[in-house]
Design a protein around this motif. Structure first.
Motif, short mmCIF file in Angstrom:
data_model
loop_
_atom_site.label_atom_id
_atom_site.label_comp_id
_atom_site.label_asym_id
_atom_site.label_seq_id
_atom_site.Cartn_x
_atom_site.Cartn_y
_atom_site.Cartn_z
N LYS A 37 -9.54 0.64 16.69
CA LYS A 37 -10.42 1.77 17.02
C LYS A 37 -9.71 2.82 17.86
CE LYS A 37 -12.45 -0.74 20.96
NZ LYS A 37 -11.74 -2.02 20.71
N ASP A 38 -8.57 2.45 18.46
CA ASP A 38 -7.78 3.40 19.24
C ASP A 38 -6.66 4.02 18.41
OD1 ASP A 38 -9.15 3.03 21.74
OD2 ASP A 38 -8.17 1.08 21.91
N GLY A 39 -6.58 3.66 17.13
CA GLY A 39 -5.60 4.26 16.25
C GLY A 39 -4.27 3.55 16.17
N ASP A 40 -4.15 2.36 16.77
CA ASP A 40 -2.89 1.61 16.70
C ASP A 40 -2.82 0.84 15.38
OD1 ASP A 40 -1.98 2.31 19.36
OD2 ASP A 40 -3.58 1.02 20.11
N TYR A 41 -1.63 0.76 14.82
CA TYR A 41 -1.46 0.15 13.50
C TYR A 41 -1.54 -1.38 13.55
CZ TYR A 41 0.23 4.78 12.11
OH TYR A 41 0.34 6.12 11.86
N ILE A 42 -2.25 -1.94 12.58
CA ILE A 42 -2.31 -3.39 12.41
C ILE A 42 -1.12 -3.81 11.57
CG2 ILE A 42 -3.70 -5.34 11.64
CD1 ILE A 42 -4.88 -3.65 13.93
N LEU A 43 -0.46 -4.86 11.99
CA LEU A 43 0.75 -5.30 11.30
C LEU A 43 0.48 -6.45 10.34
CD1 LEU A 43 3.32 -5.22 14.26
CD2 LEU A 43 2.99 -3.51 12.45
N GLY A 44 1.15 -6.36 9.20
CA GLY A 44 1.16 -7.46 8.24
C GLY A 44 2.56 -8.04 8.20
N GLU A 45 2.77 -8.98 7.34
CA GLU A 45 4.09 -9.59 7.22
C GLU A 45 5.13 -8.59 6.73
OE1 GLU A 45 3.64 -13.05 4.80
OE2 GLU A 45 2.59 -14.19 6.38
N GLY A 46 4.68 -7.51 6.10
CA GLY A 46 5.59 -6.48 5.60
C GLY A 46 5.62 -5.24 6.47
N GLY A 47 5.04 -5.31 7.64
CA GLY A 47 4.99 -4.14 8.53
C GLY A 47 3.58 -3.58 8.62
N ARG A 48 3.47 -2.26 8.77
CA ARG A 48 2.13 -1.64 8.83
C ARG A 48 1.38 -1.91 7.53
NH1 ARG A 48 3.61 4.47 11.05
NH2 ARG A 48 4.40 3.86 13.13
N ILE A 49 0.10 -2.23 7.67
CA ILE A 49 -0.71 -2.51 6.49
C ILE A 49 -1.29 -1.20 5.96
CG2 ILE A 49 -2.76 -3.71 5.62
CD1 ILE A 49 -2.32 -5.79 7.83
N GLN A 50 -0.89 -0.81 4.75
CA GLN A 50 -1.39 0.42 4.14
C GLN A 50 -2.17 0.08 2.89
OE1 GLN A 50 1.59 3.31 2.93
NE2 GLN A 50 0.14 5.01 3.25
N LEU A 51 -3.38 0.65 2.80
CA LEU A 51 -4.27 0.42 1.67
C LEU A 51 -4.36 1.69 0.83
CD1 LEU A 51 -7.14 -1.27 3.72
CD2 LEU A 51 -5.33 -2.44 2.45
#
Length: 256
Positions: free
Chosen positions: A134-148
């Motif tokens: 909610k503060d705009g920080d990126y959630i990380l996945g095993e491959g880095g930032r999670i992009q949908l």
């Protein structure tokens, strides 16, 4: 007599610090994934008191026993017990059932980026398709930032944290756990950071989509503790007032 003043003072300072911890718990009673804090009280190291030049014992220095120097905060600790999972039916809400943390790419005000950890799974997708807090920080996945995909129609996440966009695999949440939570430090914004000595281990928590973890604060017990600590603070005040009055009388009598 002066020692009594100091003892009363240290007791009041100790109570004030305990009240601060309890107040912070109550303020975060509705904060997603918040873990309650507590603190212990211990006595200062005792010191030996010695009679010096006391005519009643022939001017001999004589030990009269140990003397406590008041109370202090022993340590603060955190209750890592899991809070209850509450259904929200929101596609971008996630809860962890079990021990572990989501990994978050956090950038501070100075532009320094580091990895933080959180139990707060109230996420959202930004305009570029990245999954963020909610503060705009990126959630990380095993491959880095999670992009949908920005034109996403359906997002689904299984219990292992595997993310699927419209049926296509995208990434897996980078879930992390630690051998000893004493090496986790609260940073703020519902985030924790690992300090020197922290050792990661495999995370066994499962991901629950459409749920959020409530805080593990027991409001009733916190209120009871607050009342008890407030009374302890008042007792310290009364001790200091009583000793102050006695000192005043002694000064007055010595002037007569």
């Amino acid at each position: 007599m002066v020692k009594g003043l100091y003892t009363g003072y240290t007791g009041m300072v100790n109570s004030q610090k305990r009240l601060d911890v309890i107040s912070n718990n109550l303020a975060n009673a509705t904060t997603t994934g918040f873990k309650a804090e507590g603190c212990t009280t211990q006595a200062f190291d005792s010191m030996y008191a010695i009679k010096i030049k006391d005519a009643t014992v022939g001017h001999l220095n004589q030990n009269i026993g140990s003397v406590s120097l008041g109370a202090k905060i022993g340590e603060t600790y955190r209750n890592w017990e899991q809070g209850s999972l509450q259904a929200t039916n929101n596609t971008y809400d996630f809860a962890l059932a079990g021990q572990g943390f989501f990994s978050v790419e956090f950038t501070n005000k100075n532009g320094v980026t580091s990895t933080m950890y959180s139990r707060d799974g109230a996420f959202q997708m930004n305009s570029e398709g990245y999954l963020v807090t909610k503060d705009g920080d990126y959630i990380l996945g095993e491959g880095g930032r999670i992009q949908l995909p920005t034109d996403l129609n359906e997002l689904s996440v299984d219990s292992q944290g595997n993310i699927f966009a419209d049926g296509q695999y995208v990434d897996t949440f980078a879930l992390v756990d630690f051998e000893d939570y004493n090496y986790l430090e609260e940073y703020g914004e519902n985030l924790y950071r690992a300090v020197d000595g922290a050792t990661e281990q495999d995370c066994t928590a499962t991901v629950q989509q459409g749920y959020l973890e409530a805080s593990n604060i027991n409001v009733v017990s916190e209120m009871v503790d607050m009342i008890a600590v407030a009374r302890e603070y008042e007792s310290g005040q009364k001790v200091i007032q009583a000793i102050d009055e006695m000192l005043g009388k002694m000064v007055t009598m010595s002037e007569l």
